[in-house]
Enzyme design. Structure first.
Site, PDB file in Angstrom:
ATOM      1  CE  LYS A 195      -4.409  -1.751   1.327  1.00  0.00           C
ATOM      2  NZ  LYS A 195      -5.638  -1.692   2.090  1.00  0.00           N
ATOM      3  CE  LYS A 198      -5.460  -7.672  -1.984  1.00  0.00           C
ATOM      4  NZ  LYS A 198      -6.513  -7.565  -1.044  1.00  0.00           N
ATOM      5  CE  LYS A 248     -13.354  -3.294  -0.259  1.00  0.00           C
ATOM      6  NZ  LYS A 248     -12.248  -3.408   0.705  1.00  0.00           N
TER       7      LYS A 248
HETATM    8  N1  AQP Z   1      -8.707 -10.668  -4.233  1.00  0.00           N
HETATM    9  C1  AQP Z   1      -9.176 -11.230  -3.126  1.00  0.00           C
HETATM   10  N2  AQP Z   1      -9.447 -12.553  -3.100  1.00  0.00           N
HETATM   11  C2  AQP Z   1      -9.946 -13.139  -1.978  1.00  0.00           C
HETATM   12  N3  AQP Z   1     -10.206 -12.454  -0.835  1.00  0.00           N
HETATM   13  C3  AQP Z   1      -9.956 -11.131  -0.828  1.00  0.00           C
HETATM   14  N4  AQP Z   1     -10.099 -10.187   0.106  1.00  0.00           N
HETATM   15  C4  AQP Z   1      -9.691  -9.002  -0.390  1.00  0.00           C
HETATM   16  N5  AQP Z   1      -9.273  -9.142  -1.653  1.00  0.00           N
HETATM   17  C5  AQP Z   1      -9.435 -10.456  -1.960  1.00  0.00           C
HETATM   18  C6  AQP Z   1     -10.637 -10.421   1.439  1.00  0.00           C
HETATM   19  O1  AQP Z   1     -11.759  -9.576   1.609  1.00  0.00           O
HETATM   20  C7  AQP Z   1     -11.890  -9.229   2.981  1.00  0.00           C
HETATM   21  C8  AQP Z   1     -12.108  -7.753   3.114  1.00  0.00           C
HETATM   22  O2  AQP Z   1     -10.984  -7.066   2.618  1.00  0.00           O
HETATM   23  P1  AQP Z   1     -10.703  -5.561   3.047  1.00  0.00           P
HETATM   24  O3  AQP Z   1     -11.869  -4.743   2.745  1.00  0.00           O
HETATM   25  O4  AQP Z   1     -10.261  -5.535   4.441  1.00  0.00           O
HETATM   26  O5  AQP Z   1      -9.570  -5.033   2.188  1.00  0.00           O
HETATM   27  P2  AQP Z   1      -8.335  -5.607   1.524  1.00  0.00           P
HETATM   28  O6  AQP Z   1      -7.929  -6.941   1.989  1.00  0.00           O
HETATM   29  O7  AQP Z   1      -7.306  -4.602   1.632  1.00  0.00           O
HETATM   30  O8  AQP Z   1      -8.995  -5.800   0.118  1.00  0.00           O
HETATM   31  P3  AQP Z   1      -9.051  -4.921  -1.141  1.00  0.00           P
HETATM   32  O9  AQP Z   1     -10.371  -5.103  -1.743  1.00  0.00           O
HETATM   33  O10 AQP Z   1      -7.899  -5.270  -1.968  1.00  0.00           O
HETATM   34  O11 AQP Z   1      -8.974  -3.432  -0.682  1.00  0.00           O
HETATM   35  P4  AQP Z   1      -7.823  -2.387  -0.874  1.00  0.00           P
HETATM   36  O12 AQP Z   1      -7.752  -2.132  -2.338  1.00  0.00           O
HETATM   37  O13 AQP Z   1      -8.297  -1.219  -0.081  1.00  0.00           O
HETATM   38  O14 AQP Z   1      -6.568  -3.003  -0.358  1.00  0.00           O
HETATM   39  C9  AQP Z   1     -10.617  -9.709   3.675  1.00  0.00           C
HETATM   40  O15 AQP Z   1     -10.900 -10.911   4.375  1.00  0.00           O
HETATM   41  C10 AQP Z   1      -9.676  -9.989   2.541  1.00  0.00           C
HETATM   42  O16 AQP Z   1      -8.758 -11.015   2.833  1.00  0.00           O
END
Ligand code: AQP
Length: 331
Positions: free
Chosen positions: A115, A197, A200
């Site tokens: 990040k 991966k 968002k």
């Molecule tokens: N690509 C993914 N495949 C499977 N699981 C995923 N998770 C996130 N991306 C994937 C799981 O979703 C849950 C919530 O995630 P989060 O909102 O805490 O954010 P994150 O892990 O940081 O996911 P994002 O969507 O990629 O957000 P950003 O872009 O803000 O970093 C968690 O259980 C996560 O493991």
């Protein structure tokens, strides 16, 4: 004799539109296992501000995500649902845990490295300390299990270390949590680049992710554009990340084993594969999208659920925080 159910805790950030990775890696498992556990789920808006957010959008996205979780099937009769910032013990306990976590442990976290690379102009201390807030989220509720995607495994290992360190140095109060990671769908990759991966924060790239609110024609278009390869063989081969990702998504929805899926696609081309994956995703997400459009209009109902959720969560969180604070000698 009735045995008490083990408690699970998990959270999701309102940082953008919830996507297929969040759903298959985490939320679908929360929903599917609601009867097996005592469930506490949280929209972790305080985590969201570790990266700069527009305040008005953050507020809207927070309520939208709560409605979406209910639309996905979180049942308020079986699960507590609340917004993190409404239970202040999360940030209070995070401070206590920050004071017993070595800097070296935090600097090893891959999410911090990723990040900060993505946002080089805004690397704030909150982003570095994010794992301590996540440990506090989990430890406050003495949760035994934390259902998450694979990317969160390292943070949960840190939460385990922190719980054990606190218990050793100040007295046993925390349950040492375990991650619950699914075999399929734990790491859904970006459609445009299956080596990264689905995320968002990459949703500005038009064909990267599928949002749960995407309309059928949008889903079809995105899947048709998904990156594959030139081999033309449809098999669960991790070396061929694009095809593997599409097959994994398909498997999560159609619930068949790998052998029968490979047999279904034997001798067929990527065009057919993409059509069938799109169909499975469209049909799988249709009831969620329809329920979401109803729930988002029912703000009073949503606020009532969240109020009840806050009360449940608060009762547990304040008792644990009081214990932890007293153990550390704070008045
Ligand atoms: N690509 C993914 N495949 C499977 N699981 C995923 N998770 C996130 N991306 C994937 C799981 O979703 C849950 C919530 O995630 P989060 O909102 O805490 O954010 P994150 O892990 O940081 O996911 P994002 O969507 O990629 O957000 P950003 O872009 O803000 O970093 C968690 O259980 C996560 O493991």
């Amino acid at each position: 004799m009735q045995t008490q159910k083990a408690r699970v805790f998990s959270g999701i950030q309102p940082t953008g539109n919830i996507h297929l990775g969040n759903y298959l890696g985490a939320v679908k498992n929360w929903v599917d296992r609601q009867d097996s556990y005592e469930n506490i789920f949280c929209v972790v808006n305080s985590h969201a501000i570790t990266i700069p957010q527009d305040p008005k959008t953050l507020k809207e996205k927070t309520y939208d995500l709560c409605a979406m979780l209910l639309a996905c099937g979180i049942d308020p009769k079986k699960s507590t649902l609340f917004i993190q910032s409404q239970v202040q013990e999360h940030t209070s306990l995070a401070w206590l845990l920050t004071c017993i976590t070595p800097m070296g442990d935090l600097s090893r976290m891959t999410q911090f490295k990723d990040k900060s690379q993505k946002n080089p102009k805004s690397i704030f201390a909150g982003l570095f300390n994010y794992p301590n807030l996540m440990s506090a989220d989990i430890l406050l509720y003495k949760a035994k299990f934390v259902p998450v995607g694979e990317d969160q495994k390292q943070h949960i290992e840190l939460a385990r270390d922190t719980a054990m360190r606190f218990n050793r140095d100040y007295g046993e109060i925390f349950v040492v949590p375990e991650p619950l990671i699914m075999q399929e769908g734990a790491r859904i990759m970006g459609l445009d680049d299956p080596t990264k991966k689905m995320s968002k924060s990459s949703s500005d790239k038009p064909n990267h992710s599928i949002a749960l609110i995407d309309e059928p024609d949008v889903i079809l278009k995105k899947i048709k554009k998904a990156t594959t390869d030139s081999e033309g063989i449809i098999a669960f081969d991790k070396e061929r990340a694009g095809v593997f990702n599409l097959l994994t998504i398909y498997q999560c929805f159609c619930k068949q084993d790998k052998v029968s899926i490979e047999a279904e696609f034997s001798g067929k081309g990527y065009g057919i594969l993409k059509e069938r994956v799109a169909e499975a995703v469209i049909e799988g997400l249709r009831p969620i999208r329809e329920m979401y459009s109803k729930l988002i209009m029912e703000q009073d109902y949503l606020h009532k659920i969240l109020e009840e959720g806050t009360q449940n969560a608060q009762a547990i969180a304040s008792a644990t925080y009081k214990e932890a604070k007293e153990k550390m000698g704070l008045i």
